[in-house]
Design an enzyme around this catalytic site. Sequence first.
Site: not given
Length: 309
Positions: A105, A132, A135, A226, A266, A294
Amino acid sequence: MKKPRHILTLSDLTVDELKNVFEIAEDLKAKYFQGERPKRLDGQVLGMIFEKMSLRTRVSFESGMSALGGSSMLLEEKHIGLGTRESVKDVSRVLSSMVDCIVFRAKRHETVEEFASYSSVPVINALTDKSHPCQALADMLTIKEEFGSLENVCVAWVGDSNNVAASLVEACSMLGCKIVISSPDGYNFSQEEIAAMTGQRQPGFELALVKDPREAVRSANVVYTDVWVSMGQESEEEERKKVFQPYQVNADLMKNAQRDAIFLHCLPARRGLEVTDEVIDSPQSRVIQEAANRMHAQKGLLVWLLEKK
Ligand code: CP
Ligand code: NVA
């Protein structure tokens, strides 16, 4: 030496490979709830570098790897001094000589690209400023579970055209879903970005940019939002809060969507900003199932990447 496969965006997979990842994920998820945890990655080790905060991504990779018989280790930026104590190139070459896969990340997408270019093992993007992909895997798994198939599903993205939105567009393009993006002026994807995200478009894929959020959700079976201020954008907070206010997902907006519409986010959510409590806690909300997915989705990806053929 064979070059490792890196998953920095979903486009690093072909459509068939992506579908294969889902098949493995769905099979492993079914087994998980029957109490089976096949040790398909027995003894393999995952290194995880996090330059930004995380709950879901870190825990889902750690839990998933453990359930598959492997292990993982967290390397925080302050411990390894990536790019300060040691160059990205050297950290990548050293770390990849000791582990089987690396989850990263990063603040900047370019850092993951540079890191991957020197890694001798697969690198998985665990979120950057640009995308991402993990996700989006969980999101599509959740949508498929809800509607039984991805055919004719329409997703409405309401808010910032950000990293999560980019991977969702890519996933919809590769899996043939419709997606409507509703962002304020100045916060939309560029034509170049859209072209890059939709290079593997499949029949059924449609993308529309609709400024008015009420109009955008009209055909939606999925309403997704988001945060307005992503990690790294904190200095823009006051301006963004003003610009995005008309894009809040509240009960009034949800009334404009299809009757069967579900709500996705998310997470983490800023309750009262991009989404109200009423919506995120409503029967339409699938955010906890989405977060749980996830782990299942990433187990599919890890097995696809790492299982010794
Ligand atoms: N959705 C997501 O990536 O959550 P974390 O930032 O907590 O990992
Ligand atoms: N867009 C958000 C997603 C967090 C999971 C961010 O980048 O901070």
